[in-house]
Write a protein that holds these residues in place. Structure first.
Motif, PDB file in Angstrom:
ATOM      1  N   LYS A 248      42.720  57.335 -82.146  1.00  0.00           N
ATOM      2  CA  LYS A 248      42.525  58.731 -82.542  1.00  0.00           C
ATOM      3  C   LYS A 248      43.483  59.681 -81.829  1.00  0.00           C
ATOM      4  O   LYS A 248      43.758  60.785 -82.315  1.00  0.00           O
ATOM      5  N   THR A 249      43.975  59.276 -80.677  1.00  0.00           N
ATOM      6  CA  THR A 249      44.814  60.182 -79.883  1.00  0.00           C
ATOM      7  C   THR A 249      46.203  59.632 -79.575  1.00  0.00           C
ATOM      8  O   THR A 249      47.038  60.358 -79.048  1.00  0.00           O
ATOM      9  N   ASP A 250      46.476  58.375 -79.877  1.00  0.00           N
ATOM     10  CA  ASP A 250      47.787  57.782 -79.571  1.00  0.00           C
ATOM     11  C   ASP A 250      48.907  58.447 -80.358  1.00  0.00           C
ATOM     12  O   ASP A 250      48.734  58.820 -81.524  1.00  0.00           O
ATOM     13  N   LEU A 251      50.054  58.583 -79.716  1.00  0.00           N
ATOM     14  CA  LEU A 251      51.280  59.046 -80.370  1.00  0.00           C
ATOM     15  C   LEU A 251      52.236  57.873 -80.469  1.00  0.00           C
ATOM     16  O   LEU A 251      52.277  57.020 -79.588  1.00  0.00           O
ATOM     17  N   VAL A 252      53.007  57.825 -81.541  1.00  0.00           N
ATOM     18  CA  VAL A 252      53.948  56.724 -81.764  1.00  0.00           C
ATOM     19  C   VAL A 252      55.327  57.148 -81.312  1.00  0.00           C
ATOM     20  O   VAL A 252      55.836  58.198 -81.717  1.00  0.00           O
ATOM     21  N   LYS A 253      55.931  56.354 -80.470  1.00  0.00           N
ATOM     22  CA  LYS A 253      57.273  56.646 -79.963  1.00  0.00           C
ATOM     23  C   LYS A 253      58.283  55.726 -80.639  1.00  0.00           C
ATOM     24  O   LYS A 253      58.202  54.501 -80.507  1.00  0.00           O
ATOM     25  N   ILE A 254      59.199  56.308 -81.388  1.00  0.00           N
ATOM     26  CA  ILE A 254      60.296  55.536 -81.971  1.00  0.00           C
ATOM     27  C   ILE A 254      61.612  56.215 -81.604  1.00  0.00           C
ATOM     28  O   ILE A 254      61.694  57.441 -81.528  1.00  0.00           O
ATOM     29  N   THR A 255      62.629  55.407 -81.359  1.00  0.00           N
ATOM     30  CA  THR A 255      63.930  55.956 -80.957  1.00  0.00           C
ATOM     31  C   THR A 255      64.719  56.429 -82.160  1.00  0.00           C
ATOM     32  O   THR A 255      65.254  57.540 -82.186  1.00  0.00           O
ATOM     33  N   ASP A 256      64.816  55.578 -83.173  1.00  0.00           N
ATOM     34  CA  ASP A 256      65.556  55.909 -84.388  1.00  0.00           C
ATOM     35  C   ASP A 256      64.596  55.951 -85.568  1.00  0.00           C
ATOM     36  O   ASP A 256      63.496  55.410 -85.524  1.00  0.00           O
ATOM     37  N   GLY A 257      65.053  56.549 -86.644  1.00  0.00           N
ATOM     38  CA  GLY A 257      64.237  56.569 -87.845  1.00  0.00           C
ATOM     39  C   GLY A 257      63.286  57.745 -87.907  1.00  0.00           C
ATOM     40  O   GLY A 257      63.297  58.645 -87.067  1.00  0.00           O
ATOM     41  N   LYS A 258      62.438  57.691 -88.920  1.00  0.00           N
ATOM     42  CA  LYS A 258      61.532  58.797 -89.209  1.00  0.00           C
ATOM     43  C   LYS A 258      60.119  58.277 -89.438  1.00  0.00           C
ATOM     44  O   LYS A 258      59.918  57.206 -89.993  1.00  0.00           O
ATOM     45  N   ILE A 259      59.132  59.042 -88.976  1.00  0.00           N
ATOM     46  CA  ILE A 259      57.733  58.750 -89.270  1.00  0.00           C
ATOM     47  C   ILE A 259      57.293  59.692 -90.388  1.00  0.00           C
ATOM     48  O   ILE A 259      57.310  60.906 -90.226  1.00  0.00           O
ATOM     49  N   TYR A 260      56.916  59.116 -91.528  1.00  0.00           N
ATOM     50  CA  TYR A 260      56.507  59.930 -92.667  1.00  0.00           C
ATOM     51  C   TYR A 260      55.049  60.350 -92.566  1.00  0.00           C
ATOM     52  O   TYR A 260      54.679  61.461 -92.977  1.00  0.00           O
ATOM     53  N   ALA A 261      54.226  59.477 -92.044  1.00  0.00           N
ATOM     54  CA  ALA A 261      52.807  59.797 -91.926  1.00  0.00           C
ATOM     55  C   ALA A 261      52.140  58.810 -90.972  1.00  0.00           C
ATOM     56  O   ALA A 261      52.624  57.692 -90.774  1.00  0.00           O
ATOM     57  N   ILE A 262      51.022  59.258 -90.380  1.00  0.00           N
ATOM     58  CA  ILE A 262      50.189  58.388 -89.532  1.00  0.00           C
ATOM     59  C   ILE A 262      48.751  58.551 -89.988  1.00  0.00           C
ATOM     60  O   ILE A 262      48.228  59.663 -90.036  1.00  0.00           O
ATOM     61  N   GLU A 263      48.133  57.440 -90.362  1.00  0.00           N
ATOM     62  CA  GLU A 263      46.714  57.444 -90.717  1.00  0.00           C
ATOM     63  C   GLU A 263      45.936  56.832 -89.555  1.00  0.00           C
ATOM     64  O   GLU A 263      46.286  55.757 -89.061  1.00  0.00           O
ATOM     65  N   ARG A 264      44.890  57.511 -89.136  1.00  0.00           N
ATOM     66  CA  ARG A 264      44.130  57.065 -87.964  1.00  0.00           C
ATOM     67  C   ARG A 264      42.756  56.550 -88.386  1.00  0.00           C
ATOM     68  O   ARG A 264      42.018  57.240 -89.078  1.00  0.00           O
ATOM     69  N   PHE A 265      42.473  55.337 -87.970  1.00  0.00           N
ATOM     70  CA  PHE A 265      41.183  54.716 -88.242  1.00  0.00           C
ATOM     71  C   PHE A 265      40.557  54.290 -86.916  1.00  0.00           C
ATOM     72  O   PHE A 265      41.142  54.455 -85.853  1.00  0.00           O
ATOM     73  N   GLU A 266      39.370  53.748 -86.990  1.00  0.00           N
ATOM     74  CA  GLU A 266      38.706  53.260 -85.792  1.00  0.00           C
ATOM     75  C   GLU A 266      39.417  52.008 -85.304  1.00  0.00           C
ATOM     76  O   GLU A 266      39.437  50.989 -85.991  1.00  0.00           O
ATOM     77  N   PHE A 268      42.609  51.269 -85.069  1.00  0.00           N
ATOM     78  CA  PHE A 268      43.945  50.918 -85.557  1.00  0.00           C
ATOM     79  C   PHE A 268      44.600  52.121 -86.243  1.00  0.00           C
ATOM     80  O   PHE A 268      43.937  53.090 -86.623  1.00  0.00           O
ATOM     81  N   LEU A 269      45.925  52.013 -86.390  1.00  0.00           N
ATOM     82  CA  LEU A 269      46.732  53.052 -87.030  1.00  0.00           C
ATOM     83  C   LEU A 269      47.498  52.456 -88.197  1.00  0.00           C
ATOM     84  O   LEU A 269      47.881  51.280 -88.167  1.00  0.00           O
ATOM     85  N   HIS A 270      47.747  53.272 -89.213  1.00  0.00           N
ATOM     86  CA  HIS A 270      48.721  52.950 -90.243  1.00  0.00           C
ATOM     87  C   HIS A 270      49.915  53.877 -90.033  1.00  0.00           C
ATOM     88  O   HIS A 270      49.755  55.099 -90.045  1.00  0.00           O
ATOM     89  N   ILE A 271      51.093  53.302 -89.827  1.00  0.00           N
ATOM     90  CA  ILE A 271      52.298  54.108 -89.606  1.00  0.00           C
ATOM     91  C   ILE A 271      53.236  53.910 -90.780  1.00  0.00           C
ATOM     92  O   ILE A 271      53.606  52.780 -91.114  1.00  0.00           O
ATOM     93  N   TYR A 272      53.618  55.008 -91.412  1.00  0.00           N
ATOM     94  CA  TYR A 272      54.568  54.971 -92.526  1.00  0.00           C
ATOM     95  C   TYR A 272      55.925  55.409 -91.980  1.00  0.00           C
ATOM     96  O   TYR A 272      56.094  56.564 -91.562  1.00  0.00           O
ATOM     97  N   THR A 273      56.884  54.515 -91.965  1.00  0.00           N
ATOM     98  CA  THR A 273      58.173  54.796 -91.329  1.00  0.00           C
ATOM     99  C   THR A 273      59.292  54.030 -92.009  1.00  0.00           C
ATOM    100  O   THR A 273      59.035  53.081 -92.777  1.00  0.00           O
ATOM    101  N   ASP A 274      60.521  54.442 -91.734  1.00  0.00           N
ATOM    102  CA  ASP A 274      61.684  53.741 -92.296  1.00  0.00           C
ATOM    103  C   ASP A 274      62.379  52.880 -91.249  1.00  0.00           C
ATOM    104  O   ASP A 274      63.521  52.452 -91.439  1.00  0.00           O
ATOM    105  N   THR A 275      61.705  52.644 -90.122  1.00  0.00           N
ATOM    106  CA  THR A 275      62.311  51.845 -89.061  1.00  0.00           C
ATOM    107  C   THR A 275      61.344  50.767 -88.602  1.00  0.00           C
ATOM    108  O   THR A 275      60.135  50.850 -88.852  1.00  0.00           O
ATOM    109  N   GLU A 276      61.884  49.769 -87.941  1.00  0.00           N
ATOM    110  CA  GLU A 276      61.060  48.690 -87.401  1.00  0.00           C
ATOM    111  C   GLU A 276      61.618  48.290 -86.045  1.00  0.00           C
ATOM    112  O   GLU A 276      62.802  47.945 -85.930  1.00  0.00           O
ATOM    113  N   PRO A 277      60.807  48.320 -84.994  1.00  0.00           N
ATOM    114  CA  PRO A 277      61.298  47.910 -83.681  1.00  0.00           C
ATOM    115  C   PRO A 277      61.584  46.415 -83.661  1.00  0.00           C
ATOM    116  O   PRO A 277      61.072  45.658 -84.482  1.00  0.00           O
TER     117      PRO A 277
END
Length: 420
Positions: A248-266, A268-277
């Motif tokens: 519910k409170t975590d922030l996602v840190k990515i160096t490159d790319g873009k985060i389009y959306a973050i869905e928060r559930f109990e 776990f998170l769904h992260i919509y992005t154009d990058t993959e670590p």
């Protein structure tokens, strides 16, 4: 409410002929209506409290705190505060070298005001090591530590990619660290003896704190990448599922790319992005600091950009029809209640009598990264009164000025402390 009640009574009394009817009305208004009025006010207060509680439940507190610590203090508060650079808490098996003829000696924190910091940079110090009855003298080189300041860019990036509104950071401690280097030791002296080198800091002796480093309430966590949980949604955008017990409170840190959306559930998170670590995700969790008295016995208490929560003020600030006014400037200054002893008295546009405050750009990371195409042809002069000046007085003033300028980017904002 009282005015309305009085108006109703006066108009009603005019229409009553009998004195007993008037007495009855007076008795009713002094008791019954008073009861209704009080009950109505209680309901309003309860409604306001409910609105505030719902707002607080939805609004996460992302206040950033930092403070200088040594290993002893860090171990005591390591569940809330974390090193900005993990190397600061690791045992150094390899000694950092610089230019081949210098070796890293130690990191120090300088507890001085801004002007004295510039003086410290110009000093030449000598180190001494006594070993087996022999005294060795060394030149000490002083290097200003930039890495803590540079991390403000990283905080700005994480906030932006997670869709959080930026707030000017108050990190005065990050501007007072130095790395000390010692001239190369003779071959018969091992690097393990570096800790025994004594330095004469002269007039700065009381202000130097050796082997200190900076910590903040930002916890960085690593989550192994599971490529099987990645799912292509549209073109280059993919959805990834990341498990976390603080989803519910975590922030996602990515160096490159873009985060389009973050869905928060109990959990776990769904992260919509154009990058993959390559191998793992980095998550940030900003720990809450509720009770400052817990740190009252420390030499350096946590300092941060906490704002006093004002639900109506926040709604007004976020409104598309926000009114830009002088009162808003006063509200900004008052909202930082942890900065005490400084009071805004008046505001003048392009007019002042006195000398503007010398300070620094407390919002440097934002101002260098985000371009706002507005000409700053006008200057707002903010006149402050204060109780006393300590070592961090100009840091506080710089922070308050930067906070106003962030909200009013079309103005240069200057502070004036003494005027005629």
């Amino acid at each position: 409410m009282k005015y309305i009640r009085s108006k109703i009574i006066k108009e009603t009394l005019k229409k009553l002929d009998l004195e007993e009817e008037r007495e009855f009305l007076r008795d009713l208004t002094s008791n019954g209506i008073q009861y209704i009025e009080n009950n109505f006010e209680l309901q309003l207060l309860e409604m306001e409290k409910n609105i505030e509680n719902r707002y607080l439940e939805k609004e996460q507190d992302y206040t950033i705190y930092s403070m200088p610590v040594n290993m002893e203090i860090y171990n005591k508060y390591s569940e809330i505060f974390f090193p900005l650079d993990k190397k600061d808490t690791e045992k150094k098996e390899e000694i950092l070298k610089r230019s081949g003829s210098w070796v890293f000696l130690r990191k120090i924190y300088l507890d001085e005001d801004l002007g004295r910091i510039d003086e410290f940079k110009k000093q030449n110090f000598r180190g001494n090591l006594k070993l087996n009855g022999t005294s060795y003298n060394y030149e000490i080189s002083v290097e200003y530590e930039e890495k803590y300041l540079n991390q403000e860019k990283e905080i700005l990036s994480v906030f932006g990619k997670n869709g959080l509104k930026w707030r000017v950071l108050y990190t005065p401690y990050s501007r007072r660290f130095f790395n000390l280097y010692v001239s190369m030791l003779p071959d018969n002296i091992g690097f393990d003896k570096l800790g025994e080198v004594k330095i004469n800091y002269g007039e700065f002796t009381e202000s130097v704190h050796e082997n200190y480093f900076l910590v903040s309430n930002i916890q960085e966590k690593s989550i192994l990448l599971d490529k099987a949980r990645g799912k292509t949604i549209d073109g280059n955008m993919s959805r990834y599922k990341i498990y976390s017990n603080e989803s519910k409170t975590d922030l996602v840190k990515i160096t490159d790319g873009k985060i389009y959306a973050i869905e928060r559930f109990e959990n776990f998170l769904h992260i919509y992005t154009d990058t993959e670590p390559e191998d793992e995700w980095k998550l940030w969790n900003i720990r809450k600091i509720d009770k400052m008295d817990k740190y009252s016995d420390l030499k350096f208490i946590p300092k941060g950009n906490r704002k006093k929560i004002d639900v109506l003020g926040a709604l007004k600030e976020n409104s598309k029809s926000r009114t830009r006014s002088e009162s808003e400037v006063f509200e900004i200054i008052k909202s930082y209640s942890e900065i005490k002893g400084i009071r805004l008295v008046k505001i003048k546009l392009n007019e002042y009598v006195g000398n503007p405050v010398s300070g620094y750009d407390s919002n440097r990371a934002f101002n260098k990264t985000v371009s706002i195409p507005r000409k700053k042809e006008d200057t707002l002069f903010l006149y402050f009164k204060y109780e006393k000046r300590d070592k961090y007085f100009y840091d506080e003033i710089s922070f308050l000025l930067a906070s106003v300028e962030y909200k009013f980017p079309e103005y240069n904002v200057k502070g004036v402390l003494e005027w005629r």
